[in-house]
Motif scaffolding. Structure first.
Motif, PDB file in Angstrom:
ATOM      1  N   MET A 199       0.846  -1.187   0.000  1.00 46.83           N
ATOM      2  CA  MET A 199       0.000   0.000   0.000  1.00 46.83           C
ATOM      3  C   MET A 199       0.886   1.242   0.000  1.00 46.83           C
ATOM      4  N   ALA A 200       0.515   2.186  -0.801  1.00 45.57           N
ATOM      5  CA  ALA A 200       1.289   3.422  -0.878  1.00 45.57           C
ATOM      6  C   ALA A 200       1.158   4.201   0.430  1.00 45.57           C
ATOM      7  N   ARG A 201       2.278   4.640   0.931  1.00 41.51           N
ATOM      8  CA  ARG A 201       2.296   5.356   2.201  1.00 41.51           C
ATOM      9  C   ARG A 201       1.942   6.820   1.981  1.00 41.51           C
ATOM     10  N   ILE A 202       1.090   7.364   2.881  1.00 40.92           N
ATOM     11  CA  ILE A 202       0.736   8.779   2.794  1.00 40.92           C
ATOM     12  C   ILE A 202       1.905   9.583   3.347  1.00 40.92           C
ATOM     13  N   PRO A 203       2.432  10.523   2.580  1.00 45.78           N
ATOM     14  CA  PRO A 203       3.574  11.316   3.052  1.00 45.78           C
ATOM     15  C   PRO A 203       3.258  12.019   4.373  1.00 45.78           C
ATOM     16  N   GLU A 204       4.192  11.947   5.306  1.00 48.28           N
ATOM     17  CA  GLU A 204       3.993  12.565   6.617  1.00 48.28           C
ATOM     18  C   GLU A 204       3.770  14.069   6.501  1.00 48.28           C
ATOM     19  N   GLY A 205       4.456  14.680   5.536  1.00 47.16           N
ATOM     20  CA  GLY A 205       4.290  16.118   5.340  1.00 47.16           C
ATOM     21  C   GLY A 205       2.873  16.490   4.952  1.00 47.16           C
ATOM     22  N   GLU A 206       2.242  15.651   4.133  1.00 41.95           N
ATOM     23  CA  GLU A 206       0.864  15.921   3.723  1.00 41.95           C
ATOM     24  C   GLU A 206      -0.090  15.797   4.906  1.00 41.95           C
ATOM     25  N   VAL A 207       0.123  14.792   5.750  1.00 37.14           N
ATOM     26  CA  VAL A 207      -0.729  14.598   6.933  1.00 37.14           C
ATOM     27  C   VAL A 207      -0.624  15.804   7.867  1.00 37.14           C
ATOM     28  N   GLU A 208       0.609  16.257   8.100  1.00 38.47           N
ATOM     29  CA  GLU A 208       0.798  17.398   8.997  1.00 38.47           C
ATOM     30  C   GLU A 208       0.191  18.673   8.409  1.00 38.47           C
ATOM     31  N   ARG A 209       0.325  18.825   7.087  1.00 34.32           N
ATOM     32  CA  ARG A 209      -0.268  20.002   6.441  1.00 34.32           C
ATOM     33  C   ARG A 209      -1.787  19.977   6.572  1.00 34.32           C
ATOM     34  N   MET A 210      -2.363  18.797   6.419  1.00 36.33           N
ATOM     35  CA  MET A 210      -3.815  18.654   6.533  1.00 36.33           C
ATOM     36  C   MET A 210      -4.291  18.986   7.938  1.00 36.33           C
ATOM     37  N   GLN A 264      -1.015  12.656  -9.311  1.00 31.19           N
ATOM     38  CA  GLN A 264      -1.077  13.319  -8.015  1.00 31.19           C
ATOM     39  C   GLN A 264      -0.208  12.624  -6.969  1.00 31.19           C
ATOM     40  N   SER A 265       0.597  11.659  -7.409  1.00 29.37           N
ATOM     41  CA  SER A 265       1.408  10.871  -6.478  1.00 29.37           C
ATOM     42  C   SER A 265       2.892  11.163  -6.643  1.00 29.37           C
ATOM     43  N   PRO A 266       3.497  11.963  -5.767  1.00 32.13           N
ATOM     44  CA  PRO A 266       4.939  12.219  -5.837  1.00 32.13           C
ATOM     45  C   PRO A 266       5.753  10.931  -5.710  1.00 32.13           C
TER      46      PRO A 266
END
Length: 555
Positions: free
Chosen positions: A1-12, A141-143
């Motif tokens: 499973m593709a991991r959600i970037p930690e930076g995106e979670v914190e930004r959200m 949309q996936s870096p």
């Protein structure tokens, strides 16, 4: 499973307004000092016990729940979904209608799931196309997935769009009707029949870049998946296809456009050629993946020549021989593109830069394998395959100047050779190459000395040319008035030049001919032989550098 970037979670957590989010669920908030309070939606609440703190963007229930957290925690609890699903809901804004991202509070949504993307009434082909389109949008949309392609030297927006490359990150299920509903159950069953979902409900291509295969009518008939991470559980395959026999031919348009095709072992290798500008390329589905569909299409579009670019290992050599036998029996001429032993197309292109130049070199030096005996007498074979490199229109790709014409291009070719059934590869090369291979070259102290009749050429600096992009050397041409007489007059000319530069060669030929007292044609022929010999030595030099170094063990 593709991991959600930690930076995106914190930004959200930081940027999605918890106040707007709570209000979008129908909770009325009132100011209470620096915070807001309201009735908790998660339990019967007569006295307002839900506290929302905008300064920290957190919420907390002081009543029966005794829970709290970020915007993600609020969505998980209110919707009863997983962490990943909550993040997807916030990404899409399906519930918030843009309110949580700074807009006005929205009315409570009538649907608490993400909007569907598949049409339940669609036919199987259309349904498969809709899945491929969803994966395509996901990739863009996936870096993480784009970074994988870049690491393989496939950094091209044009490529992604042209071949509808996609990425499966386990979010497809969130866009389907609930499986406890009739519509959701039927749709999942159909996706299992198509091979997109497994019986467990998981996505078949989860964690993979997806490369679809289209037929002549633009319908999806096959799909290949390549895992983008090496951190896999033991036994997890890196390469996946749709269940069942392979169907279709990838990049079928290339067969329609040209009678000469490069055939790779894998789709990633084929994309490597395509990104380097060699658009007349297709691929098998692995070493055993040359199918009846391939053979039928090659015959249907009347291909004249196939350049086999399989991996340079034992399995690749064996598979290439088998494919060549099938094609030759159908009257299709075959050549073998050879890389350093143990290497494949993509690895070679990454190590020997620029890829456009290095791949052009191996194409020009392809070994002729043969053609069906019944085709004799055979037309004179072209030793330099006519694969053309097209200039990419992708604005993200660095611009390249067109390569100068090869010094081999204007040289005469061998007369036609009577073909025989191919047992061992026969290399078809032009006369100057054969002559160059027969030339003796003395190497000493970083110098190469080549003698041609009464002319002697000393070359310095060859060891610095570790790329096929240039051949910059210091070249001294000398000639004795009478080689049989000692102590006689010697004429010479010396200069530093790039032998791949037509302009520099032309100047050198003119000046050397004048200094040595011979015709320009003689110097031109000599220089062609010298260049080809140096290319041979350079290739050995590069192979030596690429070869793995053995480690000595000290006891």
């Amino acid at each position: 499973m593709a991991r959600i970037p930690e930076g995106e979670v914190e930004r959200m957590k930081r940027e999605v307004s918890i106040q707007r989010l709570v209000e979008s669920r129908g909770v009325t908030l009132k100011r209470h000092g620096a915070d807001w309070i309201g009735h908790c939606p998660f339990h019967p609440d007569k006295t307002p016990s839900l506290v929302v703190s905008p300064s920290r963007n957190l919420w907390h229930c002081l009543g029966a729940c005794q829970t709290g957290g970020s915007v993600i925690d609020f969505v998980m609890k209110s919707e009863g979904v997983s962490f990943r699903h909550a993040v997807e809901l916030l990404r899409e804004g399906a519930e918030l209608k843009g309110a949580a991202w700074g807009g006005k509070a929205a009315k409570k949504s009538t649907s608490r799931k993400m909007p569907g993307l598949l049409t339940p009434a669609a036919e199987d082909r259309e349904l498969l196309s809709q899945v491929i389109e969803y994966y395509h949008q996901t990739l863009k949309q996936s870096p993480e997935a784009l970074g994988y392609l870049e690491s393989r030297g496939l950094q091209s927006a044009e490529m992604v769009e042209h071949f509808k490359l996609g990425f499966a990150n386990r979010t497809l299920g969130y866009r389907l009707p609930m499986k406890n509903r009739v519509e959701g159950s039927r749709l999942r069953t159909r996706l299992q029949d198509l091979g997109i979902l497994r019986t467990s409900g998981h996505e078949h291509f989860n964690g993979s870049v997806v490369i679809p295969v289209f037929d002549e009518n633009g319908q999806v008939v096959e799909a290949y998946g390549r895992k983008i991470t090496s951190f896999l559980r033991k036994g997890t395959p890196e390469h996946l296809y749709l269940p069942g026999p392979h169907r279709g031919v990838w990049n079928i348009q290339a067969l329609q456009a040209s009678q000469e095709i490069i055939l790779c072992e894998a789709l990633i290798d084929a994309l490597t050629f395509w990104c380097a500008g060699f658009r007349n390329v297709t691929a098998s589905y692995g070493i055993e993946g040359f199918t009846k569909d391939h053979l039928k299409a090659f015959e249907q579009y009347e291909l004249k020549r196939v350049l086999i670019a399989y991996d340079r290992d034992e399995a690749g050599e064996k598979a290439a021989k088998g494919v060549a036998e099938k094609l030759i029996s159908k009257g299709i001429e075959c050549c073998r593109i050879q890389f350093p032993k143990g290497m494949d197309v993509n690895e070679y292109a990454l190590k020997v830069q620029p890829a456009a130049k290095s791949l052009d070199v191996v194409i020009r030096k392809a070994l002729w394998l043969g053609k069906a005996p019944e085709q004799a007498p055979m037309p004179e074979p072209d030793p330099a395959p006519a694969i053309k490199r097209e200039k990419s229109t992708d604005q993200t790709e660095p611009s390249r100047q067109a390569s100068e014409p090869s010094p081999l291009a204007a040289e005469p070719e061998l007369s036609a050779v009577e073909p025989t059934p191919p047992i061992e590869p026969v290399e078809m090369l032009p006369d100057p190459v054969v002559a160059a291979l027969a030339v003796d070259a003395e190497q000493k102290n970083h110098e190469v000395v080549i003698s041609l009749g009464d002319r002697r050429y000393r070359i310095r600096g060859l060891q610095k040319n570790l790329s096929f992009e240039q051949m910059k050397v210091n070249l001294l041409a000398a000639r004795l008035e009478d080689p049989s007489v000692s102590n006689n007059t010697t004429w010479f000319h010396v200069d530093t030049l790039d032998l791949y530069s037509a302009k520099q060669r032309s100047v050198y030929i003119k000046q050397a001919a004048e200094e040595l007292g011979v015709t320009e044609e003689i110097i031109k022929n000599d220089l062609g032989k010298v260049l080809l010999k140096l290319e041979e030595l350079q290739e050995e030099q590069i192979k030596s550098k690429l070869a793995p170094k053995s480690k000595e063990v000290t006891l």
